[in-house]
Design an enzyme around this catalytic site. Structure first.
Site, PDB file in Angstrom:
ATOM      1  N   ASP A 105      65.427 105.187  59.256  1.00  0.00           N
ATOM      2  CA  ASP A 105      63.969 106.311  58.925  1.00  0.00           C
ATOM      3  C   ASP A 105      63.025 106.359  60.398  1.00  0.00           C
ATOM      4  O   ASP A 105      62.055 106.918  59.924  1.00  0.00           O
ATOM      5  CB  ASP A 105      63.086 105.919  57.736  1.00  0.00           C
ATOM      6  CG  ASP A 105      62.567 104.297  58.034  1.00  0.00           C
ATOM      7  OD1 ASP A 105      63.311 103.615  59.040  1.00  0.00           O
ATOM      8  OD2 ASP A 105      61.729 104.275  57.308  1.00  0.00           O
ATOM      9  N   GLU A 106      63.775 106.188  61.212  1.00  0.00           N
ATOM     10  CA  GLU A 106      62.767 106.080  62.438  1.00  0.00           C
ATOM     11  C   GLU A 106      63.661 106.244  63.865  1.00  0.00           C
ATOM     12  O   GLU A 106      64.655 105.791  63.948  1.00  0.00           O
ATOM     13  CB  GLU A 106      62.154 104.744  62.573  1.00  0.00           C
ATOM     14  CG  GLU A 106      61.070 104.511  63.573  1.00  0.00           C
ATOM     15  CD  GLU A 106      60.448 102.926  63.658  1.00  0.00           C
ATOM     16  OE1 GLU A 106      59.518 102.790  64.360  1.00  0.00           O
ATOM     17  OE2 GLU A 106      60.913 102.163  62.702  1.00  0.00           O
TER      18      GLU A 106
END
Length: 538
Positions: A105-106
């Site tokens: 998610d990053e």
């Protein structure tokens, strides 16, 4: 440092919990906690509604339940998270060829390399467009930071949470950083933070004023020089599209300490099989076999053995892990076991022998024509060729956890981020996801475990018929022959409760079935956005 804020950092907001809320309409706006549901489980992610009660990542699940007794507690669904992550990463790659994923998610993005932003206005427009595209493609929100360096872009995205965008103009870095806690900087964990606090340094501004010489004296040259540069807002690290994998490992934490030596040996063999499967999936081999044992008292022992050459042979890794286990005293009980391979290469020792034989053949020249007086080579009679090395070993290939990005640790665990524990669904083992799990310590704290495993799917694969005595993990996907798609709200005393709803619908109806109901089977997750098989009206 760049003269324009063209490095973008994206961080999806409460990613796992947000995916669960998007896929389960009845949970929107409510406290959702994703993590291990067993007695030693911990929180992977908590929704912003749950955070108001004090729940946060890496917290022991028992403590989270005390703080938020009415929250929805769900096992992680890593396959779904990975699928959503691939959509998001695809949108990032449309912006630039230089995308550096840090976790599911990053990621960092170099906007200059994509030719879409060379100044503040263009960078801001790209960030706003990205947030809108992510919302349209997944229904989720992400926070965006824009700055002239990776460190500042990450700080900006953290300040922009949730669902915001912050651009740090070049020249304003020190003013922005000065009042922030020293823990804001990468590399400042609890130990370093406590050390600095004892010296009276609590903010980034105080860290910058302390000077490089003082920090080197306190923390050593490498750490001291690096921290002083970051306190001044200086960071020249480039965005790197691909990182070299440093190791592949698999670990499991057990709900109940293991005492039986035979069982411990079996678990080590099973972990070796899974580790080799992930090693092969990543296209690597390795020279150093590592065994990790966490005992009943939380003492952790690591043993390693370096082979003469790299291998991906499951039998070799099994034997090495078994030898390492013989040197460890497990009489008091074992709560965690892990097997890893490091010293990675893109070839195996067998490859080197093949290259050497080929070279010898070339030097000797072509073989003379005519019949072979020794008769045909037995290997030639098998059209499939010789059996590959390690074929006698059982390789799961990470079947209980997504392969590829989720199966390879690499340098993951930087700053302890991305903790993905999983509940012990249907067994005595608590496994965790790829980014490294955490288990509750004896004092209620969390200790990093870095483990892999179950995907939160109940006791049979999607599409299989019902079996007797299956266990249904809270939050897992199911399909009923009459009512359609739904998810498990809970189970016990021979019953399983299912809510039938789908992404984009309103809250669905709840029904209860026998755990062995033949019309109820595990199912694949429905897409968060777009058409998918509709759930029954109930």
């Amino acid at each position: 440092m760049r003269a324009a804020p063209t490095i973008l950092h994206l961080d999806m907001d409460a990613f796992y919990a947000s995916v669960e809320q998007a896929s389960k309409p009845s949970l929107r706006g409510k406290a959702v906690i994703v993590g291990g549901l067993g007695p030693r489980g911990v929180v992977a992610t908590a929704s912003y509604e749950a955070r108001r009660f004090g729940v946060h990542s890496a917290m022991p699940m028992a403590q989270a339940r005390r703080l938020c007794p009415n929250g929805a507690y769900l096992i992680p669904r890593f396959r779904l998270y990975q699928a959503v992550s691939e959509i998001v990463m695809g949108l990032l790659r449309e912006l630039s060829p230089l995308v550096e994923p840090l976790s599911l998610d990053e990621a960092f993005v170099d906007l200059e390399a994509g030719g879409i932003a060379f100044d503040s206005a263009a960078a801001r427009a790209a960030g706003e467009r990205l947030r809108a595209d992510i919302r349209a493609a997944t229904g989720l929100s992400g926070s965006v930071g824009l700055a002239g360096s990776k460190m500042l872009a990450k700080v900006a995205s953290e300040e922009a949470k949730p669902a915001g965008l912050l651009l740090i103009e070049p020249g304003t870095e020190r003013e922005l950083l000065a009042p922030m806690s020293v823990r804001t900087l990468p590399g400042v964990g609890p130990v370093t933070g406590q050390h600095l606090r004892r010296a009276g340094i609590t903010t980034v501004g105080e860290l910058a004023e302390a000077g490089e010489d003082e920090l080197v004296r306190m923390l050593g040259r490498s750490h001291g020089v690096g921290l002083h540069r970051m306190a001044l807002g200086l960071d020249d690290r480039p965005v790197v599209a691909e990182r070299d994998t440093k190791s592949v490992s698999v670990e499991d934490t057990f709900d109940v300490d293991l005492h039986d030596r035979v069982r411990i040996r079996f678990e080590v063999q099973r972990l070796a099989d899974r580790c080799v499967g992930r090693l092969r999936d990543s296209g690597h081999s390795g020279r150093t076999i590592v065994l990790k044992v966490r005992r009943y008292d939380f003492s952790t022992l690591t043993r390693s053995e370096t082979l003469r050459g790299p291998t991906d042979d499951v039998a070799v890794v099994r034997e090495a892990a078994a030898r390492l286990l013989e040197s460890v005293d497990t009489t008091g009980g074992v709560r965690l076991l892990g097997v890893g391979v490091s010293g990675l290469a893109d070839y195996t020792q067998e490859d080197l022998f093949a290259f050497a034989l080929a070279a010898e053949g070339e030097e000797a020249g072509p073989a003379p024509a005519g019949p072979d007086p020794t008769g045909p080579d037995p290997a030639d009679s098998d059209p499939a060729g010789p059996e590959p090395a390690g074929a006698d070993g059982v390789v799961e290939g990470g079947s209980d956890g997504p392969a590829g990005a989720l199966g390879v640790l690499g340098a993951v665990g930087a700053a302890g981020a991305g903790l993905d524990p999983v509940g012990g669904v249907g067994g005595a083992r608590v496994s965790a996801g790829a980014d490294g799990a955490v288990e509750a310590g004896p004092d209620g704290s969390a200790a990093a475990a870095g483990v892999h495993g179950a995907d939160g799917v109940p006791g049979s694969a999607p599409g299989e018929g019902a079996g007797v005595g299956r266990r249904w993990g809270a939050g897992s996907d199911v399909r009923h022959a009459v009512y359609g798609a739904g998810w498990v709200q809970g189970s016990g005393v021979g019953r399983v409760t299912v809510r039938f709803e789908r992404p984009g619908s309103g809250p669905g109806r709840v029904r209860t079935f026998r755990v062995d109901d033949p019309e109820l089977v595990p199912s694949d997750p429905l897409p968060l956005v777009g058409d998918g098989p509709a759930a029954g009206a109930g």
